[in-house]
Design a protein around this motif. Structure first.
Motif, PDB file in Angstrom:
ATOM      1  N   ASN A  54       0.429  -1.448  -0.266  1.00 37.40           N
ATOM      2  CA  ASN A  54       0.128   0.081  -0.175  1.00 37.40           C
ATOM      3  C   ASN A  54       0.316   1.343   0.401  1.00 37.40           C
ATOM      4  O   ASN A  54       0.445   2.209   1.159  1.00 37.40           O
ATOM      5  N   LEU A  55       1.798   1.245  -0.186  1.00 34.16           N
ATOM      6  CA  LEU A  55       2.531   2.518  -0.484  1.00 34.16           C
ATOM      7  C   LEU A  55       2.351   3.435  -2.364  1.00 34.16           C
ATOM      8  O   LEU A  55       2.083   2.684  -3.070  1.00 34.16           O
ATOM      9  N   SER A  56       2.341   4.396  -2.227  1.00 27.87           N
ATOM     10  CA  SER A  56       2.266   5.180  -2.919  1.00 27.87           C
ATOM     11  C   SER A  56       3.212   4.984  -4.525  1.00 27.87           C
ATOM     12  O   SER A  56       3.859   5.108  -4.066  1.00 27.87           O
ATOM     13  N   ASN A  57       2.299   5.686  -5.192  1.00 29.15           N
ATOM     14  CA  ASN A  57       3.100   5.499  -6.835  1.00 29.15           C
ATOM     15  C   ASN A  57       5.309   5.476  -6.508  1.00 29.15           C
ATOM     16  O   ASN A  57       5.729   6.049  -6.727  1.00 29.15           O
ATOM     17  N   ARG A  58       5.034   7.619  -5.384  1.00 28.70           N
ATOM     18  CA  ARG A  58       5.976   8.087  -5.958  1.00 28.70           C
ATOM     19  C   ARG A  58       6.871   7.564  -4.338  1.00 28.70           C
ATOM     20  O   ARG A  58       7.704   8.083  -5.084  1.00 28.70           O
ATOM     21  N   ALA A  59       6.249   6.945  -3.487  1.00 25.13           N
ATOM     22  CA  ALA A  59       7.041   6.494  -2.302  1.00 25.13           C
ATOM     23  C   ALA A  59       7.732   5.472  -3.250  1.00 25.13           C
ATOM     24  O   ALA A  59       8.972   5.308  -3.209  1.00 25.13           O
ATOM     25  N   ILE A  60       7.163   4.567  -3.790  1.00 23.75           N
ATOM     26  CA  ILE A  60       7.672   3.437  -4.844  1.00 23.75           C
ATOM     27  C   ILE A  60       8.323   3.989  -5.843  1.00 23.75           C
ATOM     28  O   ILE A  60       9.823   3.596  -5.332  1.00 23.75           O
ATOM     29  N   GLY A  61       8.162   4.710  -6.017  1.00 23.14           N
ATOM     30  CA  GLY A  61       9.490   5.560  -7.163  1.00 23.14           C
ATOM     31  C   GLY A  61      10.716   6.334  -6.472  1.00 23.14           C
ATOM     32  O   GLY A  61      12.402   6.445  -6.797  1.00 23.14           O
ATOM     33  N   ARG A  62      10.278   6.910  -4.811  1.00 21.39           N
ATOM     34  CA  ARG A  62      11.381   7.069  -4.481  1.00 21.39           C
ATOM     35  C   ARG A  62      12.727   6.275  -4.393  1.00 21.39           C
ATOM     36  O   ARG A  62      13.928   6.032  -4.249  1.00 21.39           O
TER      37      ARG A  62
END
Length: 156
Positions: free
Chosen positions: A26-34
């Protein structure tokens, strides 16, 4: 946009597996990208266009033990007997710190030479004023044998 290093199929599969594994947490796309060093829209595209692999855990298991605490930044060089690095006597205004960070060269981290020269000139002028004040106070103490008025005498 084309890349200069084409992605191998195994790297692409591993990247897809990592994206789906983090999305399952349940991580956001931005958190995954970082975390994975890619743009958040790339993460979204991977999630939209690929299916989650059967095994969503990455090849290298994530660390389950806590990472060691980061060592505090050294204020002195690692050599013994070296003088400590200079420190600020008073905290700087956060806006000034931000302005100085914006002005520094991103490659070297140094301030532009004209700005450094202006800061040095202003600091030298202030040092000269402070030295003159100290010498004046010392001269007054020598001539009168007591501290100037308004200053408390320090016991030896």
């Amino acid at each position: 946009m084309a890349t200069t290093n084409p992605t191998r199929a195994t790297d692409r599969d591993d990247r897809t597996a990592r994206v789906h594994h983090l999305a399952a947490q349940n991580l956001s796309n931005r958190a995954i990208g970082r975390r994975l060093g890619m743009h958040h829209t790339t993460v979204g595209r991977i999630l939209r266009t690929t299916r989650a692999p059967e095994r969503t855990t990455p090849e290298q298991p994530e660390r389950t033990t806590p990472a060691p605490a980061t060592t505090p930044e050294r204020t002195t060089p690692p050599t013994s007997g070296a003088a400590p690095a200079p420190r600020l006597l008073l905290p700087l205004d956060p806006d000034l710190i931000q302005d100085l960070n914006v002005l520094r060269d991103p490659r070297t981290g140094a301030l532009p030479a004209p700005l450094r020269a202006m800061l040095r000139t202003a600091a030298d002028a202030r040092r000269t004023t402070m030295r003159a004040t100290v010498h004046r106070i010392a001269a007054e103490e020598r001539t009168t044998g007591r501290p100037p008025s308004g200053r408390a005498q320090v016991a030896p």
